[in-house]
Design an enzyme around this catalytic site. Structure first.
Site, short mmCIF file in Angstrom:
data_model
loop_
_atom_site.label_atom_id
_atom_site.label_comp_id
_atom_site.label_asym_id
_atom_site.label_seq_id
_atom_site.Cartn_x
_atom_site.Cartn_y
_atom_site.Cartn_z
N LYS A 120 9.37 -0.86 1.19
CA LYS A 120 7.98 -1.01 1.64
C LYS A 120 7.89 -0.89 3.16
O LYS A 120 7.10 -0.10 3.70
CB LYS A 120 7.41 -2.35 1.17
CG LYS A 120 5.97 -2.58 1.59
CD LYS A 120 5.90 -3.46 2.81
CE LYS A 120 4.51 -3.44 3.40
NZ LYS A 120 4.42 -4.34 4.56
N ASP A 139 2.90 -2.57 -1.33
CA ASP A 139 2.76 -3.96 -0.89
C ASP A 139 1.93 -4.70 -1.93
O ASP A 139 1.66 -4.18 -3.01
CB ASP A 139 2.08 -4.00 0.48
CG ASP A 139 0.60 -3.74 0.35
OD1 ASP A 139 0.23 -2.87 -0.45
OD2 ASP A 139 -0.20 -4.42 1.02
#
Length: 211
Positions: A120, A139
DNA sequence: CTCCCGATAT
DNA sequence: ATATCAGGAG
């Protein structure tokens, strides 16, 4: 899930949020890397408040290495998880100096080898600091909305990313995350989604259940 | 799976 | 009081 549905989602969100940009304040790759690490389970509003002072004090990887861990912990305290974050930032800074000439690497392999950096964070840095795209940053907002929109049935971020990469045109991988984060903060909220004001309402399988 | 963790919204 | 916030490591 048809590819056309995803394209329509992206089209509608681009129209709703023209010129959407990353909300984390930064002026170079190191600042974006630190900022993204600090943003774990913390609002970007607070991260920006903390980094406004932080980035005046810490300008290079060496600055993070030189300071004591306790002092760095105090400087990032209000973002939460401050012990882990401080430890990772110091450790990662030492690696940048040792292996990367004090610079942030611009590829997935080297980024994810850094402590506290997984896909991420790496995807955010690659896309927004280097203009490179190797994946889709998943996320909490991307995860939640991908499930609500029926773009995936998986809850594991890695699997969600794989599902999204198969659905989203590669040219939109970077902006896709920014659009969903923006939309997730304002409309498709976790606790109280405002489906009545959502431009995706007509194509969202979850819209009815949220009123 | 658990742990890390302060600040804010509900 | 509890859920949630640009997650990641063990």
């Amino acid at each position: 899930m048809a590819d056309e549905t995803v394209n329509e989602i992206i089209r509608l969100l681009k129209k709703e949020y023209p010129g959407v940009r990353i909300a984390l304040h930064h002026s170079n790759p190191l600042e974006l890397l630190v900022s993204t690490i600090l943003s774990a389970r913390c609002t970007d509003k607070r991260v920006n408040e903390v980094t406004e002072k932080l980035f005046k004090k810490y300008r290079t990887a060496q600055d993070y290495v030189n300071v004591s861990r306790e002092e760095l912990e105090k400087d990032i305290y209000s973002t939460g998880f401050y012990k882990n974050k401080a430890k990772n930032i110091k450790k990662l800074s030492a690696i940048l100096i040792e292996n990367f000439n004090s610079q942030v690497p611009d590829n997935m392999h080297d980024l994810t080898a850094l402590p506290g950096v997984a896909r991420k964070t790496a995807n955010i840095v690659l896309s927004n600091a280097f203009g490179k795209v190797e994946g889709i940053a998943v996320d909490t907002h991307v995860k939640r909305q991908s499930l609500r929109l029926g773009l995936t049935v998986n809850k594991n971020p890695g699997k969600i990313e794989t599902d999204l990469m198969a659905l989203v045109p590669k040219s939109d991988w970077g902006i896709f995350t920014l659009l969903l984060i923006h939309h997730g903060r304002r409309v498709c909220k976790s606790r109280k989604p405002m489906c009545g004001e959502c431009v995706l309402n007509s194509l969202c399988p979850s819209a009815f259940s949220f009123g």
